[in-house]
Design an enzyme around this catalytic site. Structure first.
Site, PDB file in Angstrom:
ATOM      1  N   ARG A 208       1.033  14.927  12.642  1.00  0.00           N
ATOM      2  CA  ARG A 208       1.556  14.663  11.297  1.00  0.00           C
ATOM      3  C   ARG A 208       1.723  15.922  10.449  1.00  0.00           C
ATOM      4  NH1 ARG A 208      -0.794   9.087   9.316  1.00  0.00           N
ATOM      5  NH2 ARG A 208       1.176   9.041   8.247  1.00  0.00           N
TER       6      ARG A 208
ATOM      7  N   CYS B 183      -4.557  13.136  12.404  1.00  0.00           N
ATOM      8  CA  CYS B 183      -5.198  11.835  12.202  1.00  0.00           C
ATOM      9  C   CYS B 183      -5.078  11.104  13.534  1.00  0.00           C
ATOM     10  CB  CYS B 183      -4.549  11.075  11.065  1.00  0.00           C
ATOM     11  SG  CYS B 183      -3.025  10.315  11.520  1.00  0.00           S
TER      12      CYS B 183
ATOM     13  N   ASP C  18       4.680   0.566  12.025  1.00  0.00           N
ATOM     14  CA  ASP C  18       3.427   0.002  11.494  1.00  0.00           C
ATOM     15  C   ASP C  18       3.205  -1.440  11.942  1.00  0.00           C
ATOM     16  OD1 ASP C  18       3.560   1.715   8.265  1.00  0.00           O
ATOM     17  OD2 ASP C  18       3.101   2.393  10.289  1.00  0.00           O
TER      18      ASP C  18
ATOM     19  N   ARG D 240      -8.630  -0.176   4.575  1.00  0.00           N
ATOM     20  CA  ARG D 240      -7.696   0.778   3.957  1.00  0.00           C
ATOM     21  C   ARG D 240      -6.386   0.079   3.605  1.00  0.00           C
ATOM     22  NH1 ARG D 240      -6.674   6.134   7.094  1.00  0.00           N
ATOM     23  NH2 ARG D 240      -5.342   6.253   5.267  1.00  0.00           N
TER      24      ARG D 240
ATOM     25  N   LYS E  52       0.851  -1.203   0.000  1.00  0.00           N
ATOM     26  CA  LYS E  52       0.000   0.000   0.000  1.00  0.00           C
ATOM     27  C   LYS E  52       0.882   1.246   0.000  1.00  0.00           C
ATOM     28  CE  LYS E  52      -1.711   1.640   4.064  1.00  0.00           C
ATOM     29  NZ  LYS E  52      -1.361   3.046   4.325  1.00  0.00           N
ATOM     30  N   ASN E  53       1.887   1.272   0.898  1.00  0.00           N
ATOM     31  CA  ASN E  53       2.662   2.500   1.067  1.00  0.00           C
ATOM     32  C   ASN E  53       3.656   2.736  -0.063  1.00  0.00           C
ATOM     33  OD1 ASN E  53       1.179   3.018   3.278  1.00  0.00           O
ATOM     34  ND2 ASN E  53       2.746   2.450   4.762  1.00  0.00           N
TER      35      ASN E  53
HETATM   36  C1  EPZ Z   1       4.600   6.848   6.135  1.00  0.00           C
HETATM   37  O1  EPZ Z   1       3.905   7.958   6.687  1.00  0.00           O
HETATM   38  C2  EPZ Z   1       3.605   5.706   6.078  1.00  0.00           C
HETATM   39  N1  EPZ Z   1       2.484   6.073   5.207  1.00  0.00           N
HETATM   40  C3  EPZ Z   1       3.100   5.393   7.483  1.00  0.00           C
HETATM   41  O2  EPZ Z   1       2.230   4.261   7.382  1.00  0.00           O
HETATM   42  C4  EPZ Z   1       4.300   5.015   8.344  1.00  0.00           C
HETATM   43  O3  EPZ Z   1       3.859   4.777   9.673  1.00  0.00           O
HETATM   44  C5  EPZ Z   1       5.323   6.166   8.346  1.00  0.00           C
HETATM   45  O4  EPZ Z   1       5.701   6.466   6.975  1.00  0.00           O
HETATM   46  C6  EPZ Z   1       6.579   5.831   9.130  1.00  0.00           C
HETATM   47  O5  EPZ Z   1       7.179   4.697   8.604  1.00  0.00           O
HETATM   48  C7  EPZ Z   1       2.648   6.024   3.865  1.00  0.00           C
HETATM   49  O6  EPZ Z   1       3.702   5.688   3.364  1.00  0.00           O
HETATM   50  C8  EPZ Z   1       1.455   6.379   3.028  1.00  0.00           C
HETATM   51  P1  EPZ Z   1       6.878  10.147   8.208  1.00  0.00           P
HETATM   52  P2  EPZ Z   1       4.572   9.429   6.679  1.00  0.00           P
HETATM   53  O7  EPZ Z   1       6.857  11.372   7.393  1.00  0.00           O
HETATM   54  O8  EPZ Z   1       5.332   9.617   5.437  1.00  0.00           O
HETATM   55  C9  EPZ Z   1       6.877  13.408  11.625  1.00  0.00           C
HETATM   56  C10 EPZ Z   1       0.277   3.011   7.713  1.00  0.00           C
HETATM   57  O9  EPZ Z   1      -0.221   2.512   8.735  1.00  0.00           O
HETATM   58  N2  EPZ Z   1       6.948  14.377  10.511  1.00  0.00           N
HETATM   59  O10 EPZ Z   1       8.060   9.235   8.144  1.00  0.00           O
HETATM   60  O11 EPZ Z   1       3.534  10.396   7.039  1.00  0.00           O
HETATM   61  C11 EPZ Z   1       5.518  12.711  11.676  1.00  0.00           C
HETATM   62  O12 EPZ Z   1       4.595  13.505  12.392  1.00  0.00           O
HETATM   63  C12 EPZ Z   1       0.848   4.419   7.758  1.00  0.00           C
HETATM   64  O13 EPZ Z   1       0.375   2.421   6.600  1.00  0.00           O
HETATM   65  C13 EPZ Z   1       7.166  15.720  10.809  1.00  0.00           C
HETATM   66  O14 EPZ Z   1       7.293  16.108  11.973  1.00  0.00           O
HETATM   67  O15 EPZ Z   1       5.596   9.264   7.908  1.00  0.00           O
HETATM   68  C14 EPZ Z   1       5.822  11.426  12.382  1.00  0.00           C
HETATM   69  O16 EPZ Z   1       5.827  11.638  13.774  1.00  0.00           O
HETATM   70  C15 EPZ Z   1       0.650   5.071   9.109  1.00  0.00           C
HETATM   71  N3  EPZ Z   1       7.210  16.614   9.787  1.00  0.00           N
HETATM   72  C16 EPZ Z   1       7.234  11.099  11.895  1.00  0.00           C
HETATM   73  O17 EPZ Z   1       7.784  12.334  11.401  1.00  0.00           O
HETATM   74  C17 EPZ Z   1       7.066  16.236   8.469  1.00  0.00           C
HETATM   75  O18 EPZ Z   1       7.150  17.105   7.583  1.00  0.00           O
HETATM   76  C18 EPZ Z   1       7.287  10.058  10.792  1.00  0.00           C
HETATM   77  O19 EPZ Z   1       6.559  10.573   9.727  1.00  0.00           O
HETATM   78  C19 EPZ Z   1       6.854  14.869   8.204  1.00  0.00           C
HETATM   79  C20 EPZ Z   1       6.807  13.958   9.226  1.00  0.00           C
END
Ligand code: EPZ
Length: 422
Positions: A123, A118, A308, A400, A22-23
């Site tokens: 996020r 969310c 995850d 989802r 999915k991701n």
């Molecule tokens: C991706 O989300 C995945 N989603 C998430 O999977 C996964 O948990 C996450 O990566 C971590 O591996 C998809 O790929 C669609 P991040 P993403 O940016 O890209 C903070 C699932 O269950 N952050 O690595 O949103 C953020 O708040 C989902 O399939 C900032 O602060 O994750 C979080 O605490 C859930 N500023 C951390 O970094 C930013 O600009 C990790 O976020 C971006 C992120």
């Protein structure tokens, strides 16, 4: 709204086919915006999130056809006629923000709603914005929408990410493929989905090196051409189903799985007394003997233990021998499955980002509520070995990220059925 009814039962036996990730698919689909030529994805998962991304890309003027029962996505964004990603779609799925980088690179402008909070955390998108602004974009927040423009095009530069954000790495990587000159992304995310995206972009003519490491280097090109790309296996679905025989006993082979996709997850299963063996066709998992041992887990960016899979691992620890400490270091609110597991008799204490689980002999079935995607599947896993019946409500969260979960688990012996609740 559907519910899923699970009755606890004995050991599992058989094979579970693992779908495309999915991701990975959610970042590969927006890549079509980078080229006027068609991009086709094979091995695509059949999930509601994929349908949401299809709706978003179509609203921008792209064409997305789901062929072969949704396993093939034939896309073309030759005639884009809208550069606004609407709040109504983005609030349903955060990954919608992955159209920002490609639209900026292709059209020189983009208006993308901030996804809003969310279940699992606030996020923000500050790392996405910082990286794209470093490439020359002007970005302004107006009434909940990011208004981004790059009238003179994007220019390669060195970008140091404060945190190896998956989404920020993906947005910056896609935008940089069409920037003038060289871009270096330091402290880049190393997840397999990043490597899959880079592989697809290279097939489209992008010049990218270092994907899968913390330093990715991109030489910008004038345009990208079409391609056909197979979506990588879903490591989170894989890890989820590997935990089913760990929790219930028995032996299951997860078809298409590779250990290289799982980072520290396999080491933790081994420590807990679960046997994991890579075969020609996938990964065979069995509970060696007796009760699983409690282990400590800290979630980290890849190749650390994946956030995850934290909820699913907690379901295993609920009936492990001993006490397990799970630290959630990626998201600020990702223990919502804990109170639901406690309704089933689990002994869990949550303090901030740490959950301490004291294993009990067996959980007891109860009506529980799914709160987010991974929490919902952890409740199903826990219910499969619990005494009696469990009803998991609000399973739209589940759909989802998991295709046909009751069929896949039912085929290896789980007593699981979906019921329509009006
Ligand atoms: C991706 O989300 C995945 N989603 C998430 O999977 C996964 O948990 C996450 O990566 C971590 O591996 C998809 O790929 C669609 P991040 P993403 O940016 O890209 C903070 C699932 O269950 N952050 O690595 O949103 C953020 O708040 C989902 O399939 C900032 O602060 O994750 C979080 O605490 C859930 N500023 C951390 O970094 C930013 O600009 C990790 O976020 C971006 C992120």
């Amino acid at each position: 709204m559907d519910s899923i009814i699970v009755r606890g039962n004995g050991p599992l036996k058989g094979e579970i086919p693992i779908a495309g990730a999915k991701n990975a698919c959610l970042t590969l689909m927006p890549a079509t915006l980078l080229s006027e030529e068609p991009l086709t994805l094979t091995n695509a998962p059949r999930l509601s999130d994929i349908r949401t991304m299809t709706e978003l890309l179509s609203s921008l003027g792209a064409e997305v056809s789901a062929l072969q029962d949704g396993k093939v996505l034939a896309m073309s964004s030759h005639d884009l006629d809208n550069h606004v990603a609407d709040y109504d779609i983005v609030r349903k799925m955060r990954a919608s923000n992955l159209v920002l980088g490609p639209m900026l690179a292709r059209l020189g402008q983009a208006v993308v709603s901030l996804p809003g909070g969310c279940a699992i955390g606030t996020r923000p998108m500050d790392l996405h914005e910082k990286g794209l602004m470093a490439l020359g974009a002007e970005i302004e927040l107006k009434e909940g929408y990011l208004h981004a423009k790059a009238p003179k095009g994007l220019k390669g530069t060195v970008i140091d990410l404060d945190f190896p954000s998956v989404g920020a790495t993906e947005n910056i990587l896609m935008a940089s493929t069409l920037a003038k000159g060289t871009t270096v992304i330091n402290n880049a995310a190393r997840e397999p989905e990043i490597v899959d995206l880079a592989t697809c972009l290279r097939a489209m003519g992008a010049q990218i090196e270092g994907d899968g490491t913390s330093r990715i280097e991109v030489q910008g090109v004038d345009r990208l051409h079409g391609a056909t790309h197979p979506v990588v296996t879903d490591r989170i679905e894989l890890g989820t189903y590997m935990l089913a025989p760990a929790i219930c006993g028995g032996e299951v082979e997860c078809l298409g799985g590779r250990i290289s996709l799982l980072g520290a997850f396999c080491e933790k299963l081994d420590e807990a007394g679960i046997s994991v063996e890579e075969t020609e066709r996938g990964i065979k998992v069995a509970r060696k003997n007796g009760r699983v041992k409690a282990v400590n887990v800290t979630t980290e960016p890849f190749p650390g233990f994946p956030t995850d899979l934290q909820a699913q691992m907690m379901a295993l620890m609920c009936t492990a021998e001993g006490t397990s400490v799970l630290e959630e270091k990626i998201f600020e609110n990702r223990f919502m499955h804990a109170p639901e597991l406690m309704r089933m008799g689990a002994e869990i204490e949550v303090h901030g980002g740490t959950a301490t689980v004291t294993g009990v002999e067996r959980l007891k079935g109860a009506p529980v509520m799914a709160t987010d995607l991974r929490a919902s599947v952890s409740l199903i896993l826990a219910a499969m070995a619990a005494e009696g019946e469990t009803v998991v409500n609000r399973v739209y969260h589940l759909d989802r990220g998991y295709e046909r979960v009751e069929e896949k688990l039912g085929n290896v012996g789980a007593h699981i059925e979906r019921v329509k609740v009006t």
